[in-house]
Design an enzyme around this catalytic site. Structure first.
Site, PDB file in Angstrom:
ATOM      1  N   HIS A 374       0.773  -1.169  -0.073  1.00 30.94           N
ATOM      2  CA  HIS A 374       0.033   0.115  -0.119  1.00 30.94           C
ATOM      3  C   HIS A 374       0.826   1.208  -0.143  1.00 30.94           C
ATOM      4  CE1 HIS A 374      -3.835  -1.754   0.874  1.00 30.94           C
ATOM      5  NE2 HIS A 374      -3.241  -2.676   1.529  1.00 30.94           N
ATOM      6  N   LYS A 567      -8.849  13.659   5.402  1.00 29.88           N
ATOM      7  CA  LYS A 567      -8.037  12.545   5.259  1.00 29.88           C
ATOM      8  C   LYS A 567      -6.948  12.732   6.279  1.00 29.88           C
ATOM      9  CE  LYS A 567      -7.004  13.773   0.915  1.00 29.88           C
ATOM     10  NZ  LYS A 567      -7.318  12.581  -0.137  1.00 29.88           N
ATOM     11  N   ARG A 568      -5.917  11.388   6.466  1.00 26.55           N
ATOM     12  CA  ARG A 568      -5.044  11.878   7.737  1.00 26.55           C
ATOM     13  C   ARG A 568      -4.061  13.033   7.167  1.00 26.55           C
ATOM     14  NH1 ARG A 568      -4.701   7.898  12.014  1.00 26.55           N
ATOM     15  NH2 ARG A 568      -2.764   8.888  12.173  1.00 26.55           N
ATOM     16  N   LYS A 573       0.388  14.295   1.708  1.00 28.33           N
ATOM     17  CA  LYS A 573      -1.171  14.398   1.344  1.00 28.33           C
ATOM     18  C   LYS A 573      -1.216  16.140   0.930  1.00 28.33           C
ATOM     19  CE  LYS A 573      -2.907  10.545   3.869  1.00 28.33           C
ATOM     20  NZ  LYS A 573      -3.494   9.721   2.778  1.00 28.33           N
ATOM     21  N   THR A 678      -8.769   6.604  -1.624  1.00 26.76           N
ATOM     22  CA  THR A 678     -10.046   6.181  -1.839  1.00 26.76           C
ATOM     23  C   THR A 678     -11.252   7.186  -1.648  1.00 26.76           C
ATOM     24  OG1 THR A 678      -9.822   5.147   0.214  1.00 26.76           O
ATOM     25  CG2 THR A 678      -9.701   3.655  -1.400  1.00 26.76           C
ATOM     26  N   LYS A 682     -15.153   8.398  -3.182  1.00 27.51           N
ATOM     27  CA  LYS A 682     -16.384   8.586  -2.667  1.00 27.51           C
ATOM     28  C   LYS A 682     -16.877   9.734  -2.902  1.00 27.51           C
ATOM     29  CE  LYS A 682     -14.384   5.616   1.245  1.00 27.51           C
ATOM     30  NZ  LYS A 682     -13.505   5.662   2.196  1.00 27.51           N
TER      31      LYS A 682
END
Ligand code: OX2
Length: 834
Positions: A374, A567-568, A573, A678, A682
């Site tokens: 991952h 998100k985290r 990110k 992911t 969504k």
């Protein structure tokens, strides 16, 4: 298989088997019975919490009836099963999902109304099951839903943490972590005190030669901890297949107390032993994409792998098949490297306990396992120190060394000229101390390795596993692009949109085959349909605005453009890029004449996400977002034109409110760092557009929905390495607009500038590893394009509908079918007809 009730009595038994409720009266009766007898409450003291509990217990009964039948059917048919090993299952709430999957939500709603309760209030009573950090754990949860919905004979195996991911509070703009004790009342689990496994740690290895001169090994004299099974039923959607998620809880092996110690007066020390044993499954490590090599974490991993394998082997042995049949009956998928110890553990069971030859055992092992990678981030790749493993798992370390020896001999035979190769691919890193590279062990012990999106699966072949492609050939590597379950992420989170779609497609079949969504494109010009689509988005924004008002006390205008990044919190990110962009927008706005301002599209920028407690830089980003929000939200001169919200304690149940409410969501990782993502799926599935980099699944989303329906920006993965190099060794210019943003922060506009020095210096002085400056101009430019595009609501709406229609590929059902066919080699097992 023998039944415990003899043949002549079985008819009587069957007469008494409970029947599932089918009417609101039967549902009401079951619920009130549970409230009055199971919970010992009455109509005088039934609050919403008790009503939730009663409803949950009524549905639990239903699940259990189907669960029993599914398990019996599996036992009789004995198909090949898939075992999904994951240290995280981020399940969220179970009641709504159970109601929708068994198709009895309307009955329950009416039944509850008859008793004086509103469904929405009851659902909210449930505590999230938050046994995961982020995408990896939520993926495992979506996979369980898909495996059951597609009738695959599947088991999940995990740990029953007493504390899930911490609850996040924001105090003075800082993240504060609060423990998440979630087991006060959990009707969704069944303790199986009869299903236990003794797990050994420490101790020593005894070696000897048997009568045939064969070398034998036994692991002895260790400390024993007991694993107790807790089962969670996983209902499929619109099928009676109900699979099992088995979570292990740790317990001292001597029962309640060590009686010897207890009797001899060492009361405290006997209690301490018990507590030490229970510590193993006490808490989820709160790191996402980061490994820290703690002894207790290694204990968790072995405890869970050993208990799960014992259980799998015990089930297999009951069928009295030969060992060679094991891989024909058992597929085990490793969700990242966390369960890699299952590989040496199975080898140990087969060689030391069952007496198989090494080669025969190893061939069984490698046919059984598949490994999903991952991440390529170096800080997330697991390595365990050899001395620690020697101490905790002495026999496993020997086995790992033997696996490595066989592997390196094989490599040497095939690549006799490449002397460095052996060092590069060795499972053991020759560092100080030596380290076991878990990703290499997982790869060597598996028959397939997959990445989670196309770009990521290509990258692992050219970076971290490059040498292994030469050694094994490319066929060992494959891609299975991630997906999400449309049941939770469309039908449950956005019921109105799901029903609107169903009204056009002739029912809810698309929830079982998401590719059917493509038929929606026919209606893209249908006026009434468009109007309703837009109304639903607005209603979802109103719902989120209400949530923001209730939780953060801030009013936002639901007609503004909602721009969301949840998100985290992680440097890769790039929430920092987002908040710098917000400051840039604020500065521009402040410098505009009133006439110009009138043309602006009002924006609400929403952030949410947890930082790992020890991740200082991520916490600094949260702090900055909150400080910037504090200034902008209170600037009267700005008013509704810009608002900045940090939503506290982002989790699965909040995501269900957030994802349907976006106009734009942000998926802006440095190219090549986000394996898949992911939440991008969504948001698009719920009719939001996205701004993103060419990274992870964004690329495949673009291919599916079309380039004109997504806002892409930034540098490409193939250029990242050169850019990083030029930052350090070339002449390097900071983006001027970003520089202005930094000046504003340094001026103290957002509070104590010193608090943000490290964040800025990482970019200005330490090489800007995540390319924030390189991507800043194109990021801001793209946001301007978004503003322009949003002004044309009709075109925006067309993009929204078209994108949803083209999202069929991203169902986790498609993923699971791909895994089943290309990696697991398993078939569905249809439930028995009544
Ligand atoms: C995450 C990845 O970061 C994310 O990109 C991916 O979508 C998700 O896994 C599911 O595949 N820990 N979390 C992840 O990787 C690791 C390691």
């Amino acid at each position: 298989v023998e039944a415990s009730i003899p043949e002549p009595q079985r008819e009587a038994w069957k007469k008494f088997t409970p029947k599932p409720f089918t009417t609101k009266e039967e549902f009401g009766k079951e619920t009130v019975r549970h409230i009055e007898t199971t919970l010992a409450r009455s109509l005088w003291n039934c609050d919403e919490g008790a009503a939730y509990s009663g409803t949950a217990l009524a549905f639990r009964d239903r699940l259990i009836l189907d669960w029993n039948k599914t398990q019996q059917n599996q036992t009789f048919t004995d198909p090949k099963r898939i075992y999904y090993l994951s240290l995280e299952f981020l399940m969220g709430r179970a009641l709504d999902n159970a109601m929708l999957n068994v198709g009895a939500k309307d009955i329950a709603r009416e039944g509850l109304a008859d008793l004086g309760f509103r469904m929405e209030d009851i659902i909210k009573q449930e505590h999230d099951a938050a046994l995961g950090n982020g995408g990896l754990g939520r993926l495992a949860a979506c996979f369980l839903d898909s495996m059951a919905s597609l009738n695959y004979p599947a088991w999940g195996y995990g740990l029953r943490y007493r504390y899930g991911i911490f609850k996040q509070e924001i105090v003075d703009g800082y993240q504060v972590e609060v423990p998440d004790y979630w087991l006060d009342f959990n009707p969704w689990e069944f303790p199986r005190h009869d299903i236990t496994v003794n797990i050994q740690f420490y101790g020593s290895v005894r070696k000897w030669q048997d009568e045939d001169g064969k070398q034998q090994s036994a692991w002895e004299n260790g400390e024993i901890v007991q694993a107790v099974a807790y089962d969670v039923p996983i209902p499929g959607f619109s099928t009676s297949t109900t699979n099992n998620l088995r979570l292990w809880s740790s317990k001292a092996s001597g029962g309640e107390f060590d009686f010897q110690k207890f009797n001899s007066g060492e009361y405290e020390s006997s209690v301490a032993d018990q507590q030490r044993a229970e510590t193993i499954s006490a808490v989820l490590y709160p790191n996402d994409n980061l490994e820290r090599g703690k002894e207790l974490r290694l204990k968790q991993q072995y405890f869970w792998c050993a208990a799960s394998l014992f259980d799998i082997v015990r089930r297999f042995k009951k069928t009295k098949r030969s060992w060679a049949d094991f891989p024909n009956q058992v597929a085990i998928q490793l969700n990242d490297t966390h369960p890699t110890l299952a590989i040496p553990e199975l080898q140990r069971i087969l060689v030391d306990i069952e007496g198989l030859d090494w080669d025969e055992a190893w061939s069984i092992v490698t046919k059984t396992f598949g490994y999903t990678n991952h991440t390529v981030l170096p800080e997330a790749l697991e390595k365990w120190s050899v001395p620690l493993m020697q101490w905790l798992l002495p026999r496993h370390l020997q086995i790992i060394y033997d696996i490595n020896l066989h592997f390196l001999q094989f490599v040497e035979r095939n690549f006799p000229k490449d002397r460095d190769l052996l060092g590069r691919v060795s499972i053991i890193e020759e560092s100080q101390p030596k380290m076991v590279r878990m990703a290499y062990l997982a790869l060597i012990g598996s028959h397939k390795v997959n990445g989670v999106a196309e770009l990521h699966s290509d990258l692992i072949k050219t970076t971290i596993f490059r040498d292994f492609v030469s050694i094994y050939g490319p066929d060992k590597f494959t891609n299975v692009t991630n997906g999400i379950t449309p049941r939770r992420w469309l039908h449950q989170a956005n019921p109105r949109l799901s029903d609107l779609i169903a009204s056009k497609l002739g029912g809810h079949d698309f929830l079982k085959d998401l590719t059917i969504l493509h038929k929606l494109e026919q209606y893209v010009d249908d006026k009434d349909f468009r109007k309703e689509w837009q109304e639903i988005k607005h209603a979802n924004k109103v719902r989120l605005a209400k949530h923001i008002k209730e939780t953060q006390g801030i009013s936002v205008n639901p007609s503004a453009l909602f721009d969301i990044q949840v998100k985290r919190i992680h440097e890769y990110k790039r929430q920092q890029l987002n908040i710098f962009g917000v400051i840039h927008r604020y500065l521009q706005l402040k410098s505009m004449a009133p006439e110009e301002r009138k043309k602006l599209v009002p924006r609400v920028v929403i952030f949410g996400g947890k930082a790992a407690p020890g991740y200082w830089m991520a916490k600094t980003v949260i702090h900055l977002i909150n400080k910037v929000g504090g200034v902008i939200n209170n600037d009267k001169d700005v008013g509704d034109l810009l608002k900045v919200i940090f939503l506290e304690d982002y989790n699965v149940s909040k995501a269900e409110i957030i994802c349907p409410a976006s106009d734009i969501s942000e998926h802006i990782s440095t190219a090549g760092t986000e394996a898949s993502g992911t939440s991008n799926m969504k948001f698009v599935l719920n009719g939001g557009l996205i701004i993103g980099t060419c990274d992870g699944a964004n690329i495949e989303i673009t291919r599916e929905i079309g380039e004109s329906n997504i806002f892409l920006f930034g540098n490409l993965a193939e250029d990242v390495e050169d850019l990083r190099h030029s930052h350090l060794y070339g002449d390097y210019q900071l983006d001027p607009a970003l520089n202005k943003v930094f000046d504003e922060i340094k001026k103290g506009t957002f509070g104590d500038a010193g608090a943000f020095t490290a964040l800025i210096n990482g970019i200005v002085e330490h090489g800007d590893y995540y390319l924030v400056s390189d991507d800043f101009a194109s990021y801001c430019k793209t946001h301007e394009l978004i503003d322009e595009a949003y002004k044309n609501q009709e075109e925006w709406l067309t993009k929204s509908i078209t994108s949803v229609a083209r999202m069929g590929f991203f169902s986790s059902d498609r993923c699971i079918d791909e895994y089943a066919e290309t990696i697991w080699n398993i078939e569905p097992l249809m439930p028995e007809k009544e």
